[in-house]
Design a protein around this motif. Structure first.
Motif, PDB file in Angstrom:
ATOM      1  N   GLU A 264       2.275  -0.010  20.114  1.00 31.23           N
ATOM      2  CA  GLU A 264       2.344  -1.671  20.010  1.00 31.23           C
ATOM      3  C   GLU A 264       1.813  -2.133  21.173  1.00 31.23           C
ATOM      4  O   GLU A 264       1.439  -3.527  21.058  1.00 31.23           O
ATOM      5  N   LEU A 265       1.594  -1.604  22.381  1.00 29.58           N
ATOM      6  CA  LEU A 265       0.968  -2.262  23.524  1.00 29.58           C
ATOM      7  C   LEU A 265      -0.477  -2.398  23.053  1.00 29.58           C
ATOM      8  O   LEU A 265      -1.061  -3.366  23.947  1.00 29.58           O
ATOM      9  N   LEU A 266      -1.044  -1.924  22.292  1.00 31.37           N
ATOM     10  CA  LEU A 266      -2.427  -2.113  21.801  1.00 31.37           C
ATOM     11  C   LEU A 266      -2.795  -3.436  21.019  1.00 31.37           C
ATOM     12  O   LEU A 266      -3.725  -3.743  20.507  1.00 31.37           O
ATOM     13  N   ARG A 267      -1.730  -3.964  20.796  1.00 32.14           N
ATOM     14  CA  ARG A 267      -1.780  -4.887  19.570  1.00 32.14           C
ATOM     15  C   ARG A 267      -2.646  -6.427  20.257  1.00 32.14           C
ATOM     16  O   ARG A 267      -2.945  -7.255  19.423  1.00 32.14           O
ATOM     17  N   ARG A 268      -2.640  -6.233  21.564  1.00 31.12           N
ATOM     18  CA  ARG A 268      -3.420  -7.339  22.274  1.00 31.12           C
ATOM     19  C   ARG A 268      -5.120  -7.180  22.253  1.00 31.12           C
ATOM     20  O   ARG A 268      -5.664  -7.869  22.745  1.00 31.12           O
TER      21      ARG A 268
ATOM     22  N   GLU B 216      -3.329   4.390  11.526  1.00 32.84           N
ATOM     23  CA  GLU B 216      -2.889   4.331  13.037  1.00 32.84           C
ATOM     24  C   GLU B 216      -3.483   3.158  13.586  1.00 32.84           C
ATOM     25  O   GLU B 216      -2.889   2.449  14.334  1.00 32.84           O
ATOM     26  N   ALA B 217      -4.802   2.927  13.488  1.00 34.74           N
ATOM     27  CA  ALA B 217      -5.485   2.044  14.077  1.00 34.74           C
ATOM     28  C   ALA B 217      -5.052   0.672  13.746  1.00 34.74           C
ATOM     29  O   ALA B 217      -4.791  -0.432  14.206  1.00 34.74           O
ATOM     30  N   PHE B 218      -4.749   0.486  12.186  1.00 34.88           N
ATOM     31  CA  PHE B 218      -4.093  -0.836  11.644  1.00 34.88           C
ATOM     32  C   PHE B 218      -2.755  -1.114  12.554  1.00 34.88           C
ATOM     33  O   PHE B 218      -2.371  -2.121  12.679  1.00 34.88           O
TER      34      PHE B 218
END
Length: 479
Positions: free
Chosen positions: A411-415, A52-54
């Motif tokens: 997807e919002l955490l990709r930054r 999930e983290a990846f």
């Protein structure tokens, strides 16, 4: 300063941390004493939480595209937990450590981050401003912070003279990556009447498309000195003792002896030096927990170091790394010790132990017991303390994956930034003062408002009056 952060050790923990620091726009030097990357897979299972983290970093899909990575069923001490298979968005998968390391190394190289290999650390000196690290080739690196990700025999930990309490190994078992033929091609834990045992689970395929297996062997008389070489004859004999003629050895890729040592650093933070991964905790590799715990150490620490480097970290933030991660690894050590006992690795067939295992196996047929053990083994049950955030059931847990219309919340955490889910558009004014550190999204979506830390954990939900204090607690003073 030569760099903001020096990472010593380029295994899964160090590589993951380097990527987190890249997202945080923090300069990083990554060093490793090996002249080239090891081709040995010390680990192979990847928990739901790690996947999930990846995925929250956009790394899971390209990682899975590299090959066949079988989905398995969780187990506790070799007792299968089939009711847990579909509980999480990402089921347990077999992805060898060597594949993960190669993938992360290439990903970092594509982002312009190279590592310095054949770099053996020989000394560290710490002052109020930073760390001076010296190496065997006379290189010197000056950094604001240093992270030890250099394994169970950590040089950094030794140089710090950091306490590493626990238990020394009392026995050894064989671990090997092999090719097998026969009818036992799925993950299994099998035992003979005289106490010999074997565990086999899939590791995907080799470049020729042939199935690879991780094999563990133990039983009466099989605990040899750790330095004793593992021979093919020993592996064949172990397979024959458990499976008879049903399973045959075709090839040994590598084999080693592992111990049941269980140790954990008393402190994860030593001024500007932090311990992570096996440098902070070692245990018998059962249940695919060691590599995953190290990767999640890196995810917890990375954004906090980034906040400290950029100057907005609250005074307590770096200390929360130890406060949050030390109890997690302590719990892992306890469940590994329990599993080791139930598995009777020495093959004693002690009647009292067999009675306990029979009772435990009966209990694991209950759904709630399977779910509890799955929460333990998958990483999805980790709950961090979130001071001042109230008693909402989501607070402290990994964030759910929400449908926010054009995007999903992961997807919002990709930054690598915080995310405020604000469906009713109520918190624009308060969020604006943290907009350089926290993104706001989800307006109009059918979702519950929540604040998510960069590592994917919910740090506020529910009480509107608690939002501003939560923002200050985790993201510092407003702009």
């Amino acid at each position: 300063m030569d760099t903001d952060v020096l990472i010593v050790g380029a295994g899964p923990t160090g590589l993951t941390l380097a990527n987190e620091l890249r997202l945080a726009a923090v300069s990083t030097v990554l060093v490793d004493k090996l002249p080239q990357r090891s081709m040995l897979s010390k680990a192979g299972g990847v928990q739901s939480r790690t996947q999930e983290a990846f995925d929250q970093r956009g790394l899971l899909e390209p990682l899975l595209a590299l090959g066949n990575h079988p989905v398995g069923t969780a187990h506790f001490a070799g007792i299968a937990l089939p009711l847990t298979r579909d509980r999480h968005r990402h089921p347990w998968r077999s992805i060898p450590q060597v594949v993960i390391e190669g993938f992360l190394e290439q990903h970092l190289a594509a982002q312009g981050i190279q590592m310095r290999r054949d770099h053996e650390l020989t000394g560290i000196a710490q002052d109020v401003d930073g760390i001076t690290a010296t190496f065997a080739d006379s290189d010197v690196v000056r950094s604001r912070y240093l992270v030890a990700a250099d394994g169970g025999h950590s040089t950094v930990r030794s140089l710090l003279r950091a306490e590493f309490p626990g238990r020394a190994g009392t026995l050894t078992t064989v671990a090997a990556d092999v090719r097998l033929s026969g009818d036992d091609q799925a993950m299994t834990h099998a035992r003979s009447e005289d106490g010999h045992w074997a565990m086999v689970f899939p590791l995907g395929t080799d470049p020729q498309g042939r199935p690879l297996r991780r094999l563990s062997l133990g039983g009466p008389g099989r605990s040899l000195p750790r330095e004793a070489p593992v021979t093919e004859d020993e592996i064949r004999e172990g397979l024959r003792a458990v499976f008879g003629s049903r399973v045959k050895l075709l090839e040994v890729r590598y084999a080693r002896r592992i111990t049941n040592a269980a140790r954990q650093a008393a402190r994860y933070r030593h001024g500007r030096v932090f311990l992570a991964g096996d440098a902070a905790h070692v245990h018998l590799p059962i249940g695919a927990q060691g590599m995953n715990t190290g990767i999640q150490d890196a995810l917890n620490l990375g954004w906090k170091l980034g906040a400290a480097v950029h100057g907005w970290a609250p005074e307590h933030l770096l200390d929360t790394y130890h406060a949050e991660r030390h109890p997690v690894a302590a719990a892992v050590l306890r469940n590994v010790q329990a599993q080791s006992l139930l598995m009777d690795q020495e093959g004693t067939r002690d009647p009292d132990l067999m009675a306990v295992k029979e009772l435990f196996a009966a209990l694991t047929r209950l759904r709630d017991v399977q779910y509890h053990l799955d929460d333990t083994l998958s990483g999805m049950g980790i709950r961090y303390p979130m001071p001042g955030a109230g008693e909402h059931p989501l607070v402290g847990l990994p964030s759910p994956d929400l449908d926010l219309g054009p995007v999903r919340s992961h997807e919002l955490l990709r930054r690598g930034r915080g995310v405020l889910i604000d469906p009713a558009d109520r918190f624009a004014e308060v969020a604006a003062t943290w907009e350089d550190r926290v993104d706001r999204a989800g307006q109009g979506a059918d979702a519950e408002p929540m604040l998510i830390r960069p590592d994917g954990y919910v740090c506020w939900a529910g009480d509107p009056d608690a939002l501003e204090p939560a923002l200050g607690h985790w993201f510092g003073e407003p702009r």
